[in-house]
Design a protein around this motif. Sequence first.
Motif, mmCIF file in Angstrom:
data_model
loop_
_atom_site.group_PDB
_atom_site.id
_atom_site.type_symbol
_atom_site.label_atom_id
_atom_site.label_comp_id
_atom_site.label_asym_id
_atom_site.label_seq_id
_atom_site.Cartn_x
_atom_site.Cartn_y
_atom_site.Cartn_z
ATOM 1 N N LYS A 470 0.814 -1.219 0.000
ATOM 2 C CA LYS A 470 0.000 0.000 0.000
ATOM 3 C C LYS A 470 0.845 1.266 0.000
ATOM 4 O O LYS A 470 0.367 2.334 -0.366
ATOM 5 N N GLU A 471 2.143 1.143 0.359
ATOM 6 C CA GLU A 471 3.028 2.314 0.275
ATOM 7 C C GLU A 471 3.120 2.805 -1.170
ATOM 8 O O GLU A 471 3.179 4.028 -1.425
ATOM 9 N N ILE A 472 3.147 1.868 -2.115
ATOM 10 C CA ILE A 472 3.224 2.219 -3.539
ATOM 11 C C ILE A 472 1.960 2.971 -3.968
ATOM 12 O O ILE A 472 2.020 4.006 -4.629
ATOM 13 N N ILE A 473 0.807 2.432 -3.605
ATOM 14 C CA ILE A 473 -0.465 3.055 -3.984
ATOM 15 C C ILE A 473 -0.553 4.457 -3.408
ATOM 16 O O ILE A 473 -0.959 5.418 -4.087
ATOM 17 N N GLN A 474 -0.162 4.620 -2.157
ATOM 18 C CA GLN A 474 -0.250 5.916 -1.504
ATOM 19 C C GLN A 474 0.661 6.941 -2.173
ATOM 20 O O GLN A 474 0.263 8.067 -2.435
ATOM 21 N N LYS A 475 1.898 6.534 -2.489
ATOM 22 C CA LYS A 475 2.841 7.473 -3.112
ATOM 23 C C LYS A 475 2.413 7.812 -4.535
ATOM 24 O O LYS A 475 2.561 8.946 -4.990
ATOM 25 N N ALA A 476 1.858 6.829 -5.248
ATOM 26 C CA ALA A 476 1.457 7.055 -6.634
ATOM 27 C C ALA A 476 0.238 7.963 -6.745
ATOM 28 O O ALA A 476 0.028 8.606 -7.778
ATOM 29 N N THR A 477 -0.569 8.035 -5.682
ATOM 30 C CA THR A 477 -1.806 8.819 -5.755
ATOM 31 C C THR A 477 -1.712 10.147 -5.010
ATOM 32 O O THR A 477 -2.709 10.854 -4.875
ATOM 33 N N LEU A 478 -0.532 10.481 -4.504
ATOM 34 C CA LEU A 478 -0.369 11.773 -3.815
ATOM 35 C C LEU A 478 -0.579 12.935 -4.777
ATOM 36 O O LEU A 478 -0.175 12.864 -5.938
#
Length: 478
Positions: A470-478
């Motif tokens: 979920k770290e990837i999803i969070q960074k990609a959607t910032l």
Amino acid sequence: MGGDINEYHLIIETIRPSVAAKEVKEVHFERTMTFTNEDILLQKMLNKDQLKAYNIITERIFSNKAGTFFIDGPGGIGKTFSYRALLATVRSKGYIALATATSGVAAYILPGGRTAHSRFKIPINTDDNVSCNISKQTSLACLIQDAKLIIWDEVSMEKKRMIELLDLLLKDLMDSTILFGGKVVVLGGDFRQTLPVVRNGKKEDFINESLLYSHIWEELERLRLFENMRAKDDPSFYNYLLRIGNGEEKMCIYFFSSSRYTSSRVILTTKNDFVDDINDMLVARFPEESKTFIGIDETTEHHDQSQFEDLLHSLNPPGLPPYKLTLKQNCPIILLRNLYLCDGLCNGTRLTCCDFKSHVISANISVGHFKNTHVFIPRIPLLSSQDEKMPIPFKRTQFPVRLCFAMTINKAQGQTLNFVGVYLREPVFSYGQLYVALSRAKSSNCVKVLIRPTIPGSADDHYTDNIVYKEIIQKATL
């Protein structure tokens, strides 16, 4: 055909192949790239988000301004459709547009598509001291300098170092310190899908190798697409896929002898061994008479031949065709090597086998820009990779194809298919694999999933793993 013309003593002089001549032919192909009326009309078919991105990018192109963009959106959102519209617009005005992707399968969907490694000579070895193998004095360098647009699709599955090498190459070729040398570069991908492959990598290795953690990510402009075009007739399926991709959501097989069915239907699974098992089973059940072609295996050191010959026959590395290749008329196959890029014969091309002789396969290309093109595939010598897991390096002379009733989930990234069977003999083992597998289809009615119970003897075949960082999803959607 894999032989050396000098062995036939046709003339006195020794003929040495010209790398420059081959490069000139490839450059000529790019400079004379054709486009269809259908592609020209794509601009009028773009939805609101696609048109917004198209207008922003083309404004930069035709005003000679720099611009690096990332087209962001889930699988099926219409990224490829947008790329095709951009490519057709630029090429129709007489300019150069280079279309690339991380994988051969994804590249083949784009008109004139090539893998980024092939087009920009990006080395497989990513040590700090390596660079793209393109000299400023070559015709390829001139082609890249003249390009108005560069597209790199499925960049989210590539290691960040590879994208950084392209940045360094373009800065060098353009004598500029601006990102990507001031070129208009369009990157695209979906960070819910498979992340870069890292040997023996842990979760942190996958994350750190991602483009999200490169300086380039902070400098580019992001253009988001929202409306799903692949699954627009089944919105509940699209929402379900998003939940799978975001990590929020805790097979029937039919046989047809017509290539019209086999070219749009694929079974996806996790490992190459499972792919081989499925292909062997299905080709046995497929109609038509079969023919088996036996390869020739040779050690690179001739004195090792007698000692290791039987061992070589048993090896089945992913990048090589099998020692025993069984084919039938109308069966689907996939090409394993770049043979002739200008005719669409590149690594990852899917074809339908029409006929076969001892030294040549007659086939039709199944998908992409060269769909329905009739081609011939020769037997050629292929070298094994220099992998430390390979017991001994060797050469296999065989048709450079494998059966393609089934393929790995990772290899299918970027594909749109009419019918998808997902075979989970074991649970997925990598980030985004389940999402990639399910999102290849257009609706829930076009997906069938077969799950083996995770515990031997258990009847629990209703649940499977879904690996999402979920770290990837969070960074990609910032």
